[in-house]
Design an enzyme around this catalytic site. Structure first.
Site, short mmCIF file in Angstrom:
data_model
loop_
_atom_site.label_atom_id
_atom_site.label_comp_id
_atom_site.label_asym_id
_atom_site.label_seq_id
_atom_site.Cartn_x
_atom_site.Cartn_y
_atom_site.Cartn_z
CB SER A 48 97.62 27.11 23.20
OG SER A 48 98.63 28.02 23.64
CG ASP A 81 95.87 23.68 19.99
OD1 ASP A 81 95.21 22.65 19.71
OD2 ASP A 81 97.11 23.67 20.16
CG HIS A 179 100.79 17.32 22.25
ND1 HIS A 179 99.76 16.62 22.81
CD2 HIS A 179 100.24 18.13 21.32
CE1 HIS A 179 98.62 16.99 22.25
NE2 HIS A 179 98.87 17.91 21.34
N GLY A 180 105.09 17.56 21.60
CA GLY A 180 106.40 17.96 22.09
C GLY A 180 107.57 17.47 21.26
CG HIS A 210 95.93 17.38 18.57
ND1 HIS A 210 95.95 18.52 19.32
CD2 HIS A 210 94.71 17.32 17.98
CE1 HIS A 210 94.79 19.14 19.20
NE2 HIS A 210 94.01 18.42 18.39
CG ASP A 256 103.35 24.86 19.02
OD1 ASP A 256 104.05 25.76 18.53
OD2 ASP A 256 102.97 24.89 20.20
O1 G3H Z 1 99.54 21.03 22.01
C1 G3H Z 1 99.87 22.11 22.52
C2 G3H Z 1 100.48 23.16 21.67
O2 G3H Z 1 101.77 22.81 21.26
C3 G3H Z 1 100.43 24.48 22.35
O3 G3H Z 1 101.41 24.58 23.34
O4 G3H Z 1 100.10 25.25 25.34
O5 G3H Z 1 102.55 25.64 25.23
O6 G3H Z 1 101.00 27.01 23.84
P1 G3H Z 1 101.25 25.69 24.51
P1 13P Z 2 103.52 19.11 18.13
O1 13P Z 2 104.01 19.27 19.55
O2 13P Z 2 103.89 17.78 17.57
O3 13P Z 2 103.92 20.23 17.26
O4 13P Z 2 101.90 19.12 18.21
C1 13P Z 2 101.21 20.35 18.27
C2 13P Z 2 99.77 20.17 18.61
O5 13P Z 2 99.22 19.10 18.60
C3 13P Z 2 99.03 21.40 18.94
O6 13P Z 2 97.72 21.12 19.35
ZN ZN Z 3 97.57 19.24 20.42
#
Ligand code: G3H
Ligand code: 13P
Ligand code: ZN
Length: 317
Positions: A48, A81, A179-180, A210, A256
């Protein structure tokens, strides 16, 4: 060996999903490669914007290059990403990435098409493929907060028009995930009808899911028992839904959060059991193996486990 994302998709489409795992540091990278070799899986490493800026993008890219040498058997793609336009160009121009994601899903439909089209042209000129996003996922994407109530599923007709006009090579679709670590409090699953409708209108076109972490409640409880304060009760995607989704064209599954939970559990448990310890290698070693086991398990659920030799053969054709 770094391959194109397209090569991985061509092998996987309709059969299994390729795991796309976010990494930020050395220990995650070691665990990721070990886990994929353990399960004999092809995989996608994704970086990312936050990960690239955490130390220095060159550090992360250097670690990945070295891992490719340490694990010569590994077959993987390197992917940006949730990129913005500028970061996509930076990655395309670097020559290191197999593919980039341009995430302009927060823009209007027309603007999303225009931005994705510009990125696709530059990427294709450089032999790189492009993932775009249409529809809104609930939860948090980098610094864009999307209220779960406003989350709307991807419209199949719009998806077709979007793909045709933007020239993207794969599409992240909103099919009920977010996400999350705080996803669903109720029992919602994936919207399989919607996935089916999108596949019908875009046959053979790789879809991306995602927000695919499952947020195991046992993991959350262990973290909290060791001093964490994560909210309990929020579930993620049922791992048993990965493969049925893959059969409907979901070819890349992004994970993630679940890996972050493994990191948090290992470190919290380690230091609460050994409060006198201060050597980072102690928890680091445990984490690398726990992360490897976690990746191998996910790959079993995605159906990518055991595919490595076959992918290698397919690359010779
Ligand atoms: O969807 C986002 C991913 O989980 C990446 O997270 O932007 O905190 O690295 P980040
Ligand atoms: P999660 O937060 O469900 O792991 O999703 C990760 C993601 O979509 C990264 O692009
Ligand atoms: Zn994502």
């Amino acid at each position: 060996m770094i391959v194109t994302t397209k090569e991985l998709y061509d092998h996987a489409y309709g059969q299994y999903a390729v795991g796309a795992y976010n990494i930020n540091n050395l220990e995650q990278t070691m665990g990721l490669f070990r886990g994929n070799i353990q399960s004999q899986s092809p995989f996608i490493i994704q970086l990312s914007k936050g990960a690239r800026g955490y130390t220095d993008k060159r550090m992360l890219e250097g670690i990945i290059r070295s891992a490719g040498e340490v694990f010569p058997e590994a077959i993987f793609a390197v992917h940006l990403d949730h990129g913005d336009e500028q970061t996509c160009y930076d990655c395309i121009d670097s020559g290191f990435y197999s593919s980039v994601m341009i995430d302009a899903s927060h823009e209007t439909f027309e603007e999303n098409i225009a931005i994705t089209r510009r990125v696709s042209q530059r990427a294709h000129d450089n032999g790189i493929s492009v993932e775009a996003e249409l529809g809104m996922l609930g939860g948090v994407e980098e610094d864009i907060a999307v209220d779960e109530d406003n989350a709307c599923l991807t419209n199949p007709d719009e998806a077709k028009e979007f793909v045709e006009k933007s020239g993207c090579d794969s599409l992240a679709v909103a099919i009920g995930t977010s996400h999350g670590a705080y996803k669903f409090t109720g029992g919602q699953g994936l919207h399989f009808n919607r996935i089916e409708e999108i596949q019908k209108i875009l046959p053979g076109f790789p879809l991306v899911m995602h927000g695919s972490s499952s947020v195991p409640q046992d993991e959350v409880r262990r973290i909290n028992a060791a001093g964490g304060q994560l909210k309990e009760g929020a579930k993620g995607v049922d791992e048993n839904e990965y493969l049925p989704a893959a059969k409907l064209g979901v070819t890349k599954v992004n994970i993630d959060t679940d890996g972050r939970l493994v990191w948090t559990r290992v470190h919290r448990e380690f230091f609460s059991e050994k409060p006198e310890d201060f050597d980072l290698r102690g928890p680091g070693k445990i984490f690398m193996q726990a992360y490897a086991d976690f990746i191998a398990h996910k790959n079993e659920m995605l159906g990518s486990a055991g595919q490595l030799d076959d992918v290698r053969e397919s690359l010779k054709k």
